[in-house]
Design an enzyme around this catalytic site. Sequence first.
Site, PDB file in Angstrom:
ATOM      1  N   GLY A  91     -12.112   2.714  -5.681  1.00 13.33           N
ATOM      2  CA  GLY A  91     -10.955   2.200  -4.907  1.00 13.33           C
ATOM      3  C   GLY A  91      -9.906   2.417  -5.826  1.00 13.33           C
ATOM      4  O   GLY A  91     -10.350   2.312  -7.270  1.00 13.33           O
ATOM      5  N   THR A  92      -9.084   3.187  -5.856  1.00 11.96           N
ATOM      6  CA  THR A  92      -7.831   3.286  -7.199  1.00 11.96           C
ATOM      7  C   THR A  92      -6.667   3.610  -6.411  1.00 11.96           C
ATOM      8  O   THR A  92      -6.623   4.167  -5.249  1.00 11.96           O
ATOM      9  CB  THR A  92      -8.393   4.871  -8.488  1.00 11.96           C
ATOM     10  OG1 THR A  92      -7.526   4.626  -9.118  1.00 11.96           O
ATOM     11  CG2 THR A  92      -8.305   5.955  -7.243  1.00 11.96           C
ATOM     12  N   THR A  93      -5.646   4.047  -6.947  1.00  7.77           N
ATOM     13  CA  THR A  93      -3.610   4.728  -7.128  1.00  7.77           C
ATOM     14  C   THR A  93      -3.461   5.374  -8.223  1.00  7.77           C
ATOM     15  O   THR A  93      -3.323   4.901  -9.212  1.00  7.77           O
ATOM     16  CB  THR A  93      -3.519   3.195  -6.871  1.00  7.77           C
ATOM     17  OG1 THR A  93      -3.441   1.865  -5.211  1.00  7.77           O
ATOM     18  CG2 THR A  93      -1.970   4.044  -6.072  1.00  7.77           C
ATOM     19  N   LYS A 124      -7.365   6.351 -16.358  1.00  2.60           N
ATOM     20  CA  LYS A 124      -7.524   7.330 -15.084  1.00  2.60           C
ATOM     21  C   LYS A 124      -6.667   8.352 -15.601  1.00  2.60           C
ATOM     22  O   LYS A 124      -6.825   9.445 -13.949  1.00  2.60           O
ATOM     23  CB  LYS A 124      -7.338   6.689 -14.140  1.00  2.60           C
ATOM     24  CG  LYS A 124      -8.126   5.133 -13.621  1.00  2.60           C
ATOM     25  CD  LYS A 124      -7.682   5.085 -12.253  1.00  2.60           C
ATOM     26  CE  LYS A 124      -8.813   3.597 -11.809  1.00  2.60           C
ATOM     27  NZ  LYS A 124      -8.126   3.201 -10.730  1.00  2.60           N
ATOM     28  N   SER A 221      -7.374   4.989  -2.868  1.00  9.12           N
ATOM     29  CA  SER A 221      -7.547   3.348  -1.242  1.00  9.12           C
ATOM     30  C   SER A 221      -5.682   3.107  -1.279  1.00  9.12           C
ATOM     31  O   SER A 221      -6.120   2.397  -0.171  1.00  9.12           O
ATOM     32  CB  SER A 221      -8.064   2.988  -1.570  1.00  9.12           C
ATOM     33  OG  SER A 221      -8.168   1.547  -3.148  1.00  9.12           O
TER      34      SER A 221
END
Length: 316
Positions: A91-93, A124, A221
Amino acid sequence: NRRADAPKERCSPSYKHALCRRRSTGTVTSRAMKLDFSVLDAPVRASDVLEAECTREINSDIHAQNFVLPQVDNYDEFQREVVDYVKPNHGTTTLGFIFEGGVIIAVDSRASQGPYISSQTVKKVIEINPYLLGTMAGGAADCQFWQRNLGIQCRLHELTNGKRISVSGASKLLSNTLYGYRGQGLSMGTMVAGWDLNGPGLYYVDSDGSRLKGKRFSVGSGSLFAYGILDQGYKWDLSVDEACELGKRAIYHATFRDAYSGGTISVYHVNEKGWTKMSGTDVGELHYDYYPADPKPEPAAAAAAAPDAGATAMET
């Protein structure tokens, strides 16, 4: 030629036999001197001993003894099925968009392993070169390794051709690399952003080798929540400060709604002079900036308001 008055030596029969044998052959050997040549040997280092043990372990059959293959009918099919059990969800944005003043990249910093938060401080954004940035979404190891590999390819291109690689060329190199490993279990959804002779560029590249050019992307996500803020506030003629605030706010709302996103929001700006990190803000602090708590009334003000309320009631 012994002297007649010389004392007779008492020798054992074996010694007499050996002496007679040497005299009969005409040779007499002296007793050998023992010398210690160990000082001439090379010193034994601990690293050499460890290397020898590792080499012996690798060449032996210890691995065959400790790692037995599973007893299944179809081993290849078993390998394909077991990936779903041992590879956790990610999960990440991350988001990026092009505007009048360049390119904005905004990311969170949370890493998850299934339902567990494994880290809050993951970087990231991969800084490929002073004019190129890459983002991470998916498997952290996959993204870090292959984007650093992309940095090597971009540097080799620069040394070979004498000029900096374009954003389009860098994204194509990454796409070609990932296409060669398609179906091998990689999990990547990255963006390549930067500035070249043609101006700003933004590309989306994933682990299937897909490559898309665009002006607005959000990956991860929490991307749907980020798209809601990004689509609402995006304008071409945004100032740099407004664009950075839009990217930061979009990531914040994604972290607010998505449990797999969070940590620190990092915002980067890319223009003709290269990339610049504009901010790195904790989402906990941003929450109170966007949604300040209601101020509580002071005790003195509450006491002053009480008699007025009583008088009004008596008049009524």
